[in-house]
Design a protein around this motif. Structure first.
Motif, mmCIF file in Angstrom:
data_model
loop_
_atom_site.group_PDB
_atom_site.id
_atom_site.type_symbol
_atom_site.label_atom_id
_atom_site.label_comp_id
_atom_site.label_asym_id
_atom_site.label_seq_id
_atom_site.Cartn_x
_atom_site.Cartn_y
_atom_site.Cartn_z
ATOM 1 N N THR A 171 -21.785 48.778 16.452
ATOM 2 C CA THR A 171 -21.958 48.564 14.977
ATOM 3 C C THR A 171 -22.984 47.407 14.961
ATOM 4 O O THR A 171 -23.347 46.703 15.673
ATOM 5 C CB THR A 171 -20.725 48.323 14.135
ATOM 6 N N ILE B 21 -17.597 51.297 17.580
ATOM 7 C CA ILE B 21 -17.206 52.740 17.001
ATOM 8 C C ILE B 21 -16.763 53.441 18.148
ATOM 9 O O ILE B 21 -17.747 53.706 18.798
ATOM 10 C CB ILE B 21 -17.900 53.457 15.938
ATOM 11 N N CYS C 33 -8.438 57.344 11.205
ATOM 12 C CA CYS C 33 -8.951 56.195 11.913
ATOM 13 C C CYS C 33 -8.088 55.403 12.706
ATOM 14 O O CYS C 33 -6.873 55.032 11.878
ATOM 15 C CB CYS C 33 -9.605 55.149 10.750
#
Length: 126
Positions: free
Chosen positions: A48, A55, A68
């Motif tokens: 990121t 991620i 998530c």
């Protein structure tokens, strides 16, 4: 003082249908950079724009939106797991090991939210 000592990395793991398509989307839409695709493991990882935050894309045939899982980097997963288990933290099964890549263990907070510890094995660590 905390029970265990995490390192300065966080991976936000998401389930997706096609890791390559999703990685391209994150690159185009958010400017993330693909670090690697581990096709044998069904895993891709992207950097990121925030240092220490990546991620992870885990490929699943039927991903569930909103699934998530924050993954916290740790130097010694076995020791940390032992301390957390002694403190009655619930883990989801055994520690998973992908030799030469990573060691992971999923655990739950008091409300049942899944989190994971991950020890990097790429630098010859055990």
């Amino acid at each position: 003082m905390s029970l265990i000592s995490l390192d300065n990395t966080i991976n936000i793991a998401l389930s997706v249908k096609d890791r390559h398509v999703s990685a391209a989307w994150y690159e185009k839409m958010l400017g993330f950079k693909t670090i690697y695709h581990a096709d044998d493991a069904g895993w891709s990882e992207l950097q990121t724009n925030t240092q220490g935050v990546t991620i992870g894309l885990g490929e699943h045939t039927k991903p569930v939106p909103g699934n998530c899982v924050p993954v916290f980097g740790i130097a010694d997963l076995d020791s940390a797991r032992q301390k957390l288990e002694q403190a009655k933290v619930k883990f989801d099964g055994e520690t998973d090991v992908i030799e030469g890549m990573v060691k992971t263990a999923t655990f739950y907070d008091p409300d049942g939210n899944a989190m994971m510890l991950a020890q990097d094995l790429t630098n010859g660590a055990a």
